[in-house]
Structures are given as C-alpha cells and as structure tokens.
Design an enzyme around this catalytic site. Structure first.
Site, PDB file in Angstrom:
ATOM      1  N   SER A 139     -13.630  16.315 -12.086  1.00 36.55           N
ATOM      2  CA  SER A 139     -12.701  17.422 -12.307  1.00 36.55           C
ATOM      3  C   SER A 139     -13.069  18.107 -13.611  1.00 36.55           C
ATOM      4  CB  SER A 139     -11.278  16.845 -12.439  1.00 36.55           C
ATOM      5  OG  SER A 139     -10.357  17.836 -12.858  1.00 36.55           O
ATOM      6  N   TYR A 152      -4.871  10.487 -15.094  1.00 34.93           N
ATOM      7  CA  TYR A 152      -5.860  11.301 -14.365  1.00 34.93           C
ATOM      8  C   TYR A 152      -7.033  11.658 -15.262  1.00 34.93           C
ATOM      9  CZ  TYR A 152      -7.380  15.098 -11.184  1.00 34.93           C
ATOM     10  OH  TYR A 152      -8.088  15.909 -10.335  1.00 34.93           O
TER      11      TYR A 152
HETATM   12  P1  NAD Z   1      -5.747  16.023  -1.445  1.00 35.93           P
HETATM   13  O1  NAD Z   1      -4.440  15.388  -1.743  1.00 35.93           O
HETATM   14  O2  NAD Z   1      -5.816  17.087  -0.406  1.00 35.93           O
HETATM   15  O3  NAD Z   1      -6.848  14.929  -1.098  1.00 35.93           O
HETATM   16  C1  NAD Z   1      -6.828  13.644  -1.618  1.00 35.93           C
HETATM   17  C2  NAD Z   1      -7.449  12.749  -0.595  1.00 35.93           C
HETATM   18  O4  NAD Z   1      -7.446  11.407  -1.095  1.00 35.93           O
HETATM   19  C3  NAD Z   1      -6.653  12.748   0.714  1.00 35.93           C
HETATM   20  O5  NAD Z   1      -7.545  12.712   1.800  1.00 35.93           O
HETATM   21  C4  NAD Z   1      -5.878  11.449   0.613  1.00 35.93           C
HETATM   22  O6  NAD Z   1      -5.534  10.926   1.889  1.00 35.93           O
HETATM   23  C5  NAD Z   1      -6.891  10.581  -0.104  1.00 35.93           C
HETATM   24  N1  NAD Z   1      -6.329   9.383  -0.686  1.00 35.93           N
HETATM   25  C6  NAD Z   1      -5.255   9.270  -1.512  1.00 35.93           C
HETATM   26  N2  NAD Z   1      -5.017   7.974  -1.769  1.00 35.93           N
HETATM   27  C7  NAD Z   1      -5.960   7.261  -1.114  1.00 35.93           C
HETATM   28  C8  NAD Z   1      -6.235   5.878  -0.985  1.00 35.93           C
HETATM   29  N3  NAD Z   1      -5.472   4.948  -1.580  1.00 35.93           N
HETATM   30  N4  NAD Z   1      -7.269   5.505  -0.213  1.00 35.93           N
HETATM   31  C9  NAD Z   1      -8.037   6.422   0.425  1.00 35.93           C
HETATM   32  N5  NAD Z   1      -7.822   7.740   0.336  1.00 35.93           N
HETATM   33  C10 NAD Z   1      -6.794   8.154  -0.427  1.00 35.93           C
HETATM   34  O7  NAD Z   1      -6.272  16.592  -2.838  1.00 35.93           O
HETATM   35  P2  NAD Z   1      -7.645  17.289  -3.264  1.00 35.93           P
HETATM   36  O8  NAD Z   1      -7.259  18.334  -4.220  1.00 35.93           O
HETATM   37  O9  NAD Z   1      -8.464  17.630  -2.098  1.00 35.93           O
HETATM   38  O10 NAD Z   1      -8.329  16.117  -4.115  1.00 35.93           O
HETATM   39  C11 NAD Z   1      -9.585  15.556  -3.790  1.00 35.93           C
HETATM   40  C12 NAD Z   1     -10.294  15.165  -5.062  1.00 35.93           C
HETATM   41  O11 NAD Z   1     -10.579  16.354  -5.800  1.00 35.93           O
HETATM   42  C13 NAD Z   1      -9.478  14.262  -5.972  1.00 35.93           C
HETATM   43  O12 NAD Z   1     -10.307  13.268  -6.543  1.00 35.93           O
HETATM   44  C14 NAD Z   1      -8.991  15.227  -7.044  1.00 35.93           C
HETATM   45  O13 NAD Z   1      -8.726  14.566  -8.249  1.00 35.93           O
HETATM   46  C15 NAD Z   1     -10.168  16.153  -7.141  1.00 35.93           C
HETATM   47  N6  NAD Z   1      -9.874  17.435  -7.764  1.00 35.93           N
HETATM   48  C16 NAD Z   1      -8.980  18.291  -7.208  1.00 35.93           C
HETATM   49  C17 NAD Z   1      -8.736  19.496  -7.839  1.00 35.93           C
HETATM   50  C18 NAD Z   1      -7.782  20.500  -7.263  1.00 35.93           C
HETATM   51  O14 NAD Z   1      -7.476  21.470  -7.962  1.00 35.93           O
HETATM   52  N7  NAD Z   1      -7.311  20.355  -6.042  1.00 35.93           N
HETATM   53  C19 NAD Z   1      -9.377  19.830  -9.030  1.00 35.93           C
HETATM   54  C20 NAD Z   1     -10.281  18.921  -9.571  1.00 35.93           C
HETATM   55  C21 NAD Z   1     -10.521  17.725  -8.928  1.00 35.93           C
END
Ligand code: NAD
Length: 257
Positions: A139, A152
């Site tokens: 991130s 986080y």
């Molecule tokens: P999201 O909530 O759509 O996706 C998260 C995913 O992780 C989902 O598929 C969920 O089912 C899975 N997950 C959660 N707990 C779990 C567990 N115990 N075991 C297996 N899977 C699990 O959110 P996202 O935004 O797509 O996030 C995906 C990644 O991107 C994360 O690591 C997040 O930190 C990172 N990220 C997101 C953003 C953003 O702005 N959305 C920015 C930077 C980084």
C-alpha cells in the site's frame, strides 16, 4: 504477453483488487487459484466464470489467511505456484491507545504474516519450475503513515521489508519479488472505513472522501483495480525480469510528496 501454462495463486481474491488482479492474469493466459476464508457457492462460481470468460483453468480454494497452516495448505492444494500474489487484507481504524488487541493481531496475521507463510511454501515450487514472481499487494501506507491505522501501517511497512528480503534471497534464481503500493482504490475495504473515519474526524462521509481520502492523492482520483491488475501482468513479463525488491506506487502522486 502470454502467461499460458503459468499458475497464479492470489490470496483474498473473491473481491476488490485481488479479483481485479486475477482477471488481468487470466486475461494474459494464466491458470488461476482464487482464495478467501469463505466457502460459498458464489466463491466457486467466480472461478467457474473466470475459466469460461478467459479459457483458462480456474478454481477457488478456501483458506483462512489469518492461520499460518491454512496459508501453507493453500499453496499445497494449488499444486503449482509460478505467480504468488499476496493480497488478502483487512483494515481497522482507531487511535492506538483504543486499538482492539484482537484487531491488531488479525491485521498483522492477515496483512503481513500470511505473506511469510505463502512465500515460504511457494518458493520451492518456483525454484523447481526455474521461474517465479512474488507480488505483494502492500500500500502507499507501506511507505507513508496516517493516523488511526497503526496495525495496517505496521503490517504494510513490514510487507515492503519482506519483499526486499525475498528479492535478495532469490536474485539469482529467475524469481522476482515486488510490492505494488496502491493509493486509494474504491473497493469494499475502503468503503467500509469511511463511516469510522467520519467519526474520528467528526465529518460527513462525503467530506471524508474529499478531505481525508482523496486529499492524499494529488490526482484527486481513485486508482482502479484494472490499473493494479495491469501492473501485476507487467511484473510477470520479461520486460520486468530485472525489477526486483521494489515498492511500486500506483497512487496518483501521493508518495511523491
Ligand atoms: P477487499 O475487502 O475488497 O478485499 C480483501 C480481500 O481479502 C477479500 O477477498 C477478502 O475476502 C480477503 N480476506 C480478508 N480476510 C481474509 C482471510 N482471513 N483469509 C483470506 N482472505 C481474506 O479490499 P481490497 O481493497 O481489494 O484489498 C485488497 C488488498 O489491497 C489488501 O491487502 C489491502 O490492504 C490492499 N490495498 C487496498 C487499497 C484500497 O484503497 N482499496 C489501497 C492499498 C492497498
């Protein structure tokens, strides 16, 4: 670019960025292993639909990324893992002195330690295949801090550090390890933190989007899952073979400041 014959395992890929990366890798020809902790018909249908849309093999494997054994079993069940995308992640927003211990433990386990377990299990398979790509979804918060996100930010900085170590340990082996560092992408994870952030800042939810979230991104736009997926495909290409150990921001200029 063709990833035909390669197998990609993407943790936390039944939603958001993980699913976007899975779609991009499938479009490039890779066989896909989707994952999350749930085991619903709709999870398996996602894999069925990917296979039908892109003409690749795809399946869904349930495994809870908060548990080290499950992380390792995911790779075992995948059988092959040429491309490992450590993407599973959760968020919780609270001041550090009020941060619930169980949320801290869950975030460190899912967002950081899971990548240790899956990488440890996947590297022998990559070495056997003579080629590999580790792509950690860190991130902008792996490079910069914000208030109220101590767990986080700790986890994401940790993932960036782990990425560099994996890169050095595999540098001579046709394996690369990089960390994609998205700024804000409008996924369920971001949507869910808007109400709590509104409470912490005493703002309306619209004000949070404008004044807190997109305030960080000079472009004033969310990044998209397709843009993150495109970078993941590039990292699997020969053009990216000498890019390793790097945090790669996709953040509209956030970390330039
Ligand atoms: P999201 O909530 O759509 O996706 C998260 C995913 O992780 C989902 O598929 C969920 O089912 C899975 N997950 C959660 N707990 C779990 C567990 N115990 N075991 C297996 N899977 C699990 O959110 P996202 O935004 O797509 O996030 C995906 C990644 O991107 C994360 O690591 C997040 O930190 C990172 N990220 C997101 C953003 C953003 O702005 N959305 C920015 C930077 C980084």
């Amino acid at each position: 670019m063709s990833l035909t014959g390669k197998t990609a395992v993407i943790t936390g890929s039944n939603s958001g960025i993980g699913l976007g990366i899975a779609r991009a890798l499938a479009e490039a020809g890779a066989n896909i292993v989707l994952n999350s902790f749930t085991d619903r018909d709709e999870d398996h249908k996602l894999a069925f639909d990917l296979a039908a849309e892109f003409g690749v093999e795809a399946r869904y494997v349930q495994a809870d990324m908060s548990k080290g054994d499950d992380c390792r079993k995911l790779i075992e069940k995948a059988g092959a893992c040429d491309i490992l995308v450590n993407n599973a992640g959760i968020q919780h927003v609270a001041p550090i002195d009020e941060f619930p211990v169980e949320k801290w433990d869950a975030i460190i386990a899912i967002n950081m330690s899971s990548a240790f377990h899956t990488t440890a299990a996947a590297l022998p398979l990559m070495r056997k295949a003579g080629w590999g790509r580790v792509i950690n979804v860190a991130s902008a918060h792996g490079l910069r801090a914000s208030p109220f996100k101590s767990a986080y930010i700790t986890a994401k900085h940790g993932v960036v550090g782990m990425t560099k170590t994996v890169a050095l340990e595999t540098a001579k082996e046709n394996i690369t390890a990089n960390a994609i560092c998205p700024g804000y992408v409008l996924t369920p994870l971001v949507e869910a933190q808007i109400p709590d952030t509104a409470k912490e800042y005493n703002m309306s939810e619209d004000e949070v989007v404008e004044k807190v979230i997109l305030a960080k991104q000079p472009s004033k736009q969310f990044a998209t899952v397709e843009q993150i997926g495109g970078l993941a495909v590039f990292l699997c290409s020969d053009a990216a073979a000498q890019i390793t150990g790097q945090p790669l921001p996709v953040d509209g200029g956030w970390t330039a400041a």
